[in-house]
Design an enzyme around this catalytic site. Structure first.
Site, PDB file in Angstrom:
ATOM      1  N   ASN A  85     -10.111  -0.129   0.772  1.00 41.56           N
ATOM      2  CA  ASN A  85      -8.696   0.029   0.668  1.00 41.56           C
ATOM      3  C   ASN A  85      -8.357  -0.514  -0.674  1.00 41.56           C
ATOM      4  O   ASN A  85      -8.454  -1.654  -0.946  1.00 41.56           O
ATOM      5  CB  ASN A  85      -8.263  -0.765   1.827  1.00 41.56           C
ATOM      6  CG  ASN A  85      -6.820  -0.933   1.738  1.00 41.56           C
ATOM      7  OD1 ASN A  85      -6.110  -0.443   0.831  1.00 41.56           O
ATOM      8  ND2 ASN A  85      -6.101  -1.347   2.876  1.00 41.56           N
ATOM      9  N   HIS A  93      -3.132   7.171   3.358  1.00 41.76           N
ATOM     10  CA  HIS A  93      -3.634   5.816   2.866  1.00 41.76           C
ATOM     11  C   HIS A  93      -4.884   5.206   3.416  1.00 41.76           C
ATOM     12  O   HIS A  93      -5.167   5.072   4.852  1.00 41.76           O
ATOM     13  CB  HIS A  93      -2.419   4.850   2.639  1.00 41.76           C
ATOM     14  CG  HIS A  93      -2.946   3.295   2.755  1.00 41.76           C
ATOM     15  ND1 HIS A  93      -3.525   3.002   1.440  1.00 41.76           N
ATOM     16  CD2 HIS A  93      -2.978   2.287   3.445  1.00 41.76           C
ATOM     17  CE1 HIS A  93      -3.767   1.959   1.524  1.00 41.76           C
ATOM     18  NE2 HIS A  93      -3.494   1.193   2.746  1.00 41.76           N
ATOM     19  N   CYS A 140       0.918  -1.326   0.042  1.00 39.15           N
ATOM     20  CA  CYS A 140      -0.007  -0.177  -0.089  1.00 39.15           C
ATOM     21  C   CYS A 140       0.833   1.280   0.074  1.00 39.15           C
ATOM     22  O   CYS A 140       0.217   2.370  -0.281  1.00 39.15           O
ATOM     23  CB  CYS A 140      -0.873   0.058   1.254  1.00 39.15           C
ATOM     24  SG  CYS A 140      -1.939  -1.423   1.245  1.00 39.15           S
TER      25      CYS A 140
HETATM   26  N1  COA Z   1     -17.300  -8.843  10.773  1.00 37.71           N
HETATM   27  C1  COA Z   1     -17.610  -9.377  12.024  1.00 37.71           C
HETATM   28  N2  COA Z   1     -16.584  -9.355  12.788  1.00 37.71           N
HETATM   29  C2  COA Z   1     -15.563  -9.298  12.548  1.00 37.71           C
HETATM   30  C3  COA Z   1     -15.250  -9.361  10.832  1.00 37.71           C
HETATM   31  C4  COA Z   1     -16.233  -8.926  10.212  1.00 37.71           C
HETATM   32  N3  COA Z   1     -16.037  -8.558   8.913  1.00 37.71           N
HETATM   33  N4  COA Z   1     -13.852  -9.377  11.025  1.00 37.71           N
HETATM   34  C5  COA Z   1     -13.210  -9.934  12.263  1.00 37.71           C
HETATM   35  N5  COA Z   1     -14.232  -9.921  13.156  1.00 37.71           N
HETATM   36  C6  COA Z   1     -14.099 -10.385  14.512  1.00 37.71           C
HETATM   37  C7  COA Z   1     -12.812 -11.068  14.772  1.00 37.71           C
HETATM   38  O1  COA Z   1     -13.255 -12.215  14.464  1.00 37.71           O
HETATM   39  C8  COA Z   1     -12.874 -10.663  16.138  1.00 37.71           C
HETATM   40  O2  COA Z   1     -13.677 -11.583  16.964  1.00 37.71           O
HETATM   41  P1  COA Z   1     -13.341 -12.049  18.567  1.00 37.71           P
HETATM   42  O3  COA Z   1     -13.158 -10.754  19.297  1.00 37.71           O
HETATM   43  O4  COA Z   1     -14.614 -12.864  18.822  1.00 37.71           O
HETATM   44  O5  COA Z   1     -12.189 -12.842  18.104  1.00 37.71           O
HETATM   45  C9  COA Z   1     -13.288  -9.161  16.385  1.00 37.71           C
HETATM   46  O6  COA Z   1     -14.117  -8.883  15.192  1.00 37.71           O
HETATM   47  C10 COA Z   1     -12.036  -8.240  16.469  1.00 37.71           C
HETATM   48  O7  COA Z   1     -11.125  -8.568  15.597  1.00 37.71           O
HETATM   49  P2  COA Z   1      -9.901  -7.665  15.409  1.00 37.71           P
HETATM   50  O8  COA Z   1      -9.074  -8.281  14.346  1.00 37.71           O
HETATM   51  O9  COA Z   1      -9.020  -7.596  16.752  1.00 37.71           O
HETATM   52  O10 COA Z   1     -10.494  -6.327  14.926  1.00 37.71           O
HETATM   53  P3  COA Z   1      -9.879  -4.991  14.527  1.00 37.71           P
HETATM   54  O11 COA Z   1     -10.613  -3.778  15.366  1.00 37.71           O
HETATM   55  O12 COA Z   1      -8.250  -4.926  14.210  1.00 37.71           O
HETATM   56  O13 COA Z   1     -10.584  -4.845  12.967  1.00 37.71           O
HETATM   57  C11 COA Z   1      -9.673  -5.034  10.907  1.00 37.71           C
HETATM   58  C12 COA Z   1     -10.323  -5.800  11.911  1.00 37.71           C
HETATM   59  C13 COA Z   1      -8.892  -5.998   9.770  1.00 37.71           C
HETATM   60  C14 COA Z   1     -10.916  -4.112  10.253  1.00 37.71           C
HETATM   61  C15 COA Z   1      -8.343  -4.022  11.260  1.00 37.71           C
HETATM   62  O14 COA Z   1      -7.591  -4.582  12.038  1.00 37.71           O
HETATM   63  C16 COA Z   1      -7.744  -3.250  10.065  1.00 37.71           C
HETATM   64  O15 COA Z   1      -8.491  -2.575   9.290  1.00 37.71           O
HETATM   65  N6  COA Z   1      -6.422  -3.618   9.887  1.00 37.71           N
HETATM   66  C17 COA Z   1      -5.673  -2.916   8.982  1.00 37.71           C
HETATM   67  C18 COA Z   1      -5.850  -3.667   7.675  1.00 37.71           C
HETATM   68  C19 COA Z   1      -5.595  -2.967   6.263  1.00 37.71           C
HETATM   69  O16 COA Z   1      -5.817  -2.187   5.569  1.00 37.71           O
HETATM   70  N7  COA Z   1      -4.269  -3.843   5.967  1.00 37.71           N
HETATM   71  C20 COA Z   1      -3.890  -3.261   4.550  1.00 37.71           C
HETATM   72  C21 COA Z   1      -2.687  -2.637   4.482  1.00 37.71           C
HETATM   73  S1  COA Z   1      -2.588  -1.012   5.351  1.00 37.71           S
END
Ligand code: COA
Length: 344
Positions: free
Chosen positions: A293, A263, A123
């Site tokens: 994204n 980003h 990214c």
């Molecule tokens: N719908 C509902 N629940 C979801 C879900 C979805 N689409 N995806 C994950 N969950 C759940 C998980 O299973 C977890 O459940 P649990 O607590 O029972 O284990 C809970 O939500 C929290 O998961 P977590 O991964 O800690 O959430 P988060 O706050 O980190 O959000 C992302 C997850 C992926 C949205 C976030 O981490 C993110 O955006 N990261 C950056 C991603 C990115 O853009 N990367 C590209 C390069 S920069």
């Protein structure tokens, strides 16, 4: 033919100026409601945890080069040019593992046999690519370069994975950079960039490379795997650091930043970076709600939409910051030029 600046100015007095800006999004949109029909998730979760309502997705016949050509054409038209000296394409989703995608883009844009190559920095790829292109222009190696960020994320995201499928979208954005005098509006300032390869597995397609070739034994999937929460925490910290470093190198106070172009990974990441820097939300344009994204296409897509909506205007001090797979990160500055007409 004007005299090349390399013949009249020392290298430190030369820079690369943004003179053209274009973008392209595939017409089909996939809403949260459509995702919810096949994934264990909800519109509310996606909106509040990521900040996305819908994303654009390419049809199966459209590859990264197709979108790159569309955006590249618009950027060149926006710049009022029919030729550039080189093409640099930032992408994590090339048409093929071999060859690079940029030569095909240059060919289809009618640019003849100009040098053309891909930059792979996840990214952060677009900011890496503009940094490389700016350096080539400063060195006098090229006078104008088309820099494209284009991604077909739908080709590498597992449609059944609720932790990645809601996040990513497809699209392309492009800029034309041209030689200019350092300090002119539209010229890029110093870059603050880096990488942390110890986190390579945090955003990774495990199969299909030399570590695990796609023809080896068990059925390859070729989908991206992501440790989202780790990425989120590092993204906020590293982009805030990079912005501080780029501002210091440019001689800017953080309060001088009129627009922070971050980003578009997650609305919470953008808000976290803005908070860490003490920047109010109105200085941080966003388009993640409508495009998701788009990896290396994210920054030029946001530049184009923010400029088209009048959120980037002449004379504003703009900070650009990106973070992605690798990990990689990069931040740089520019003063928004008066005469730029984006084509979206
Ligand atoms: N719908 C509902 N629940 C979801 C879900 C979805 N689409 N995806 C994950 N969950 C759940 C998980 O299973 C977890 O459940 P649990 O607590 O029972 O284990 C809970 O939500 C929290 O998961 P977590 O991964 O800690 O959430 P988060 O706050 O980190 O959000 C992302 C997850 C992926 C949205 C976030 O981490 C993110 O955006 N990261 C950056 C991603 C990115 O853009 N990367 C590209 C390069 S920069």
């Amino acid at each position: 033919m004007t005299t090349p600046l390399r013949d009249v100015l020392p290298q430190q007095a030369r820079s690369a100026r943004l003179v053209g800006l274009g973008s392209w999004l595939p017409p089909r949109q996939v809403t949260n409601a459509e995702l919810c029909a096949r994934l264990d998730t909800s519109d509310e979760w996606i909106r509040t945890r990521i900040g996305i309502a819908t994303r654009h997705v390419a049809d199966p016949a459209t590859a990264t080069s197709d979108m790159a050509v569309e955006a590249g054409m618009r950027a060149m038209k926006s710049a009022g040019v029919e030729h550039v000296d080189a093409v640099v394409l930032a992408t994590a989703t090339p048409d093929h593992p071999v060859p690079g995608t940029a030569p095909a883009v240059a060919h289809r844009l009618g640019l003849g046999h100009v040098p053309a190559f891909d930059v792979g920095a996840g990214c952060s790829g677009f900011v890496y690519a503009t940094t490389v292109a700016s350096a080539l222009i400063r060195a006098g190696t090229a006078r104008s370069i088309l820099v494209v960020g284009a991604e077909t994320m739908s080709a590498i995201v597992d449609p059944a994975d609720r932790t990645t499928a809601p996040i990513f979208g497809d699209g392309a954005g492009a800029v034309v950079l041209r030689e200019a005098r350092a300090g002119e509006p539209g010229t890029f300032g110093p870059v603050a960039w880096g990488s942390a390869g110890e986190h390579a597995a945090a955003i990774c397609i495990p199969e299909g490379g030399s570590r695990r070739p796609s023809h080896a034994g068990d059925a390859p999937r070729g989908y991206v795997h992501m440790e989202g929460n780790l990425v989120l925490r590092h993204a906020v910290r590293q982009m805030a650091h990079a912005v501080r470093d780029a501002a210091a190198a440019a001689g800017w106070d953080l309060r001088d930043i009129d627009r922070l172009i971050v980003h578009q990974a997650n609305a919470r990441i953008s808000a976290g970076v803005a908070d860490a820097l003490g920047l109010p939300a109105e200085r941080v344009p966003s388009n993640i709600t409508d495009v998701g994204n788009t990896s290396a296409a994210s920054i030029p897509l946001l530049l184009a939409s923010a400029a088209a909506e009048g959120r980037l205007t002449a004379g504003q001090r703009v900070m650009v910051a990106a973070f992605g797979a690798g990990f990689t990160w990069a931040a740089t500055t520019l003063v928004w030029p008066a005469d730029l007409r984006p084509l979206t």
